[in-house]
Design an enzyme around this catalytic site. Structure first.
Site, mmCIF file in Angstrom:
data_model
loop_
_atom_site.group_PDB
_atom_site.id
_atom_site.type_symbol
_atom_site.label_atom_id
_atom_site.label_comp_id
_atom_site.label_asym_id
_atom_site.label_seq_id
_atom_site.Cartn_x
_atom_site.Cartn_y
_atom_site.Cartn_z
ATOM 1 N N ASP A 1 0.837 -1.205 0.000
ATOM 2 C CA ASP A 1 0.000 0.000 0.000
ATOM 3 C C ASP A 1 0.874 1.258 0.000
ATOM 4 O O ASP A 1 1.703 1.442 0.894
ATOM 5 C CB ASP A 1 -0.860 -0.062 1.276
ATOM 6 C CG ASP A 1 -2.076 0.821 1.211
ATOM 7 O OD1 ASP A 1 -2.271 1.511 0.200
ATOM 8 O OD2 ASP A 1 -2.842 0.821 2.201
ATOM 9 N N GLY B 1 -5.451 4.004 -7.234
ATOM 10 C CA GLY B 1 -5.808 4.493 -8.574
ATOM 11 C C GLY B 1 -4.879 5.569 -9.101
ATOM 12 O O GLY B 1 -5.083 6.085 -10.199
ATOM 13 N N ASP C 1 -10.254 4.619 -1.263
ATOM 14 C CA ASP C 1 -10.771 3.605 -0.328
ATOM 15 C C ASP C 1 -12.289 3.512 -0.387
ATOM 16 O O ASP C 1 -12.979 4.532 -0.358
ATOM 17 C CB ASP C 1 -10.436 4.003 1.109
ATOM 18 C CG ASP C 1 -8.980 3.816 1.421
ATOM 19 O OD1 ASP C 1 -8.180 3.688 0.479
ATOM 20 O OD2 ASP C 1 -8.657 3.806 2.612
HETATM 21 C C1 GAL Z 1 -5.491 2.408 3.094
HETATM 22 C C2 GAL Z 1 -6.011 1.284 2.218
HETATM 23 C C3 GAL Z 1 -6.987 0.500 3.039
HETATM 24 C C4 GAL Z 1 -6.262 -0.056 4.247
HETATM 25 C C5 GAL Z 1 -5.616 1.076 5.039
HETATM 26 C C6 GAL Z 1 -4.745 0.527 6.161
HETATM 27 O O1 GAL Z 1 -4.604 3.168 2.377
HETATM 28 O O2 GAL Z 1 -6.623 1.805 1.078
HETATM 29 O O3 GAL Z 1 -7.546 -0.546 2.268
HETATM 30 O O4 GAL Z 1 -5.317 -0.976 3.817
HETATM 31 O O5 GAL Z 1 -4.817 1.864 4.206
HETATM 32 O O6 GAL Z 1 -4.086 1.538 6.859
#
Ligand code: GAL
Length: 411
Positions: free
Chosen positions: A166, A215, A236
């Protein structure tokens, strides 16, 4: 400043020097070599969109070993595992503090990752984990920056089968170093995701690679070349109908980038999280299946109501998502808040979703010319589990508020 290697289109290595003609046979050979080398270790994974569960939408940063074990048990007890939900994915919140030697142990809620993986595997399931190319994850835990190889090795040693990687704090590095240049931002992003992919490959363990770059930088155009089996196509998902539909209905035009081994990911499911109505839940599963999207449940499976389970476990809908040819669907008709999406399935049949984004019931006309058909001999309503009469030319379907009618048609 973080290091990043310069981006070179993977095709460019095979392009001839200017002015030198390439004979067809050598070009064909080069293309074959390219396809094989590019997909090594990638294409045989996630040949259909990954299905399973992810901890974030319900447990957020408080996930524990006990929750993961309870989820594994629930996947078996509910029959969801046997319907294809096999990945049990730990999202952000498992990390402890990095040691002086560079290792990243789990925190006190995860006493023994290897034992947890064994527990999950013993139930015919697979284990997923989460990290970031940044120094910190989105929830402020330790990321993998500068420790990609150590972390990949640890994941493989524990028995991990899936990594969600991420972007999180690495976005700041890009903002600082790319100075608003979109091409440079894309190169930097490619480089960090590619780096972890190489580290995963070096372990020799097949690990599904989920790139979560929200994205950004049109990830669908390059993430597969960075080794991703799936990549996020947007922001998200939140636990409400507006968020689910804003994301789901904005996926038009992405179908050309998806296929076996490489999928667009509009984010996880919110079914069973206490906010979506049954019609709204059916809308999410229908749309995600038409999109050939990964299906990761995001609710507490050990405390699920029967309606949510019936939605998640509708095998006729799941069969659309998992269609072996992996052709992602597209919008073919829209009129204000009404939409029709179509996905071509193996064997010449079609999955068709008639969606009503409005707050009152409505009759939606389906003209088979949209599919290039005159008649449909076999018509199946997959939410009603019933066969409908053949359609000659066109037919009208009543669709509930925020609801969907999902059909499979055989010409
Ligand atoms: C966001 C991600 C989520 C989750 C979260 C955890 O950036 O899009 O799905 O993983 O971080 O901190």
């Amino acid at each position: 400043m973080a290091t990043h290697k310069s981006f070179m289109s993977p095709l460019s290595v095979f392009l001839p020097p200017v002015g030198r003609p390439v004979r067809f046979t050598s070009l064909a050979m080069l293309i074959t070599v390219f396809c094989l080398s590019n997909r090594t270790g990638v294409a045989q994974l996630a040949t259909t969109p990954p299905m399973g569960w992810n901890s974030w939408n319900h447990f957020e940063n408080k996930i524990s070993d006990a929750d993961i074990r309870a989820t594994a048990d629930a996947l078996v007890a509910t029959g969801l595992r046997d319907s294809g939900y096999v990945y049990v994915n730990i999202d952000d919140g498992w990390q402890g503090k990095r040691t002086e030697s560079g290792a990243l142990p789990p925190n006190e809620r995860f006493p023994d990752m290897k034992a947890l993986a064994d527990y999950v595997h013993a139930r015919g399931l697979k284990l997923g984990i989460y990290s970031s190319p940044g120094r910190l994850t989105c929830a402020g835990n330790e990321g993998s920056m500068g420790h990609e190889q150590e972390d990949a090795k640890a994941f493989a040693k524990w028995g991990v089968d899936y990594l969600k990687y991420d972007i999180c704090s690495y976005r700041k590095v890009i903002e600082q170093d790319a100075h608003g240049d979109p091409e440079l931002a894309r190169q930097m992003m490619f480089a960090v995701f590619d780096k972890m992919h190489s580290a995963l490959q070096a372990t020799g363990r097949p690990i599904v690679y989920s790139v979560s770059q929200h994205g950004l930088s049109r990830g669908w155009t390059w993430a597969n070349q960075a080794g991703a089996n799936l990549w996020r196509t947007g922001d998200d998902v939140r636990n409400n109908y507006l968020s689910v539909t804003e994301i789901g209905f904005s996926q038009g035009g992405l179908s050309q980038f998806a296929g076996p081994g490489h999928w667009n990911d509009p984010d996880m499911l919110e079914i069973g999280n206490g906010v979506l109505s049954s019609d709204e839940g059916r809308t999410q599963l229908s749309l995600w299946s038409l999109l050939a999207a990964p299906l990761l449940a995001g609710n507490d499976l050990s405390k699920m109501d029967s309606d949510s389970l019936a939605i998640l476990n509708n095998r006729e809908v799941l069969a659309i998502d998992q269609d072996i040819e992996g052709r992602q669907g597209n919008r073919v008709w829209t009129e204000g808040p009404l939409e029709i999406w179509v996905r071509e399935l193996t064997g010449g049949s079609f999955a068709i979703g008639l969606f009503n984004r409005n707050q009152g019931p409505v009759d939606i006309p389906l003209d088979l010319k949209l599919l290039g058909l005159r008649n449909a001999i076999k018509v199946r309503d997959v939410w009603q589990h019933s066969d409908l009469p053949p359609i000659q030319g066109s037919e009208t379907f009543r669709v509930a508020p925020h609801g969907v009618v999902l059909l499979v048609l055989h010409p």
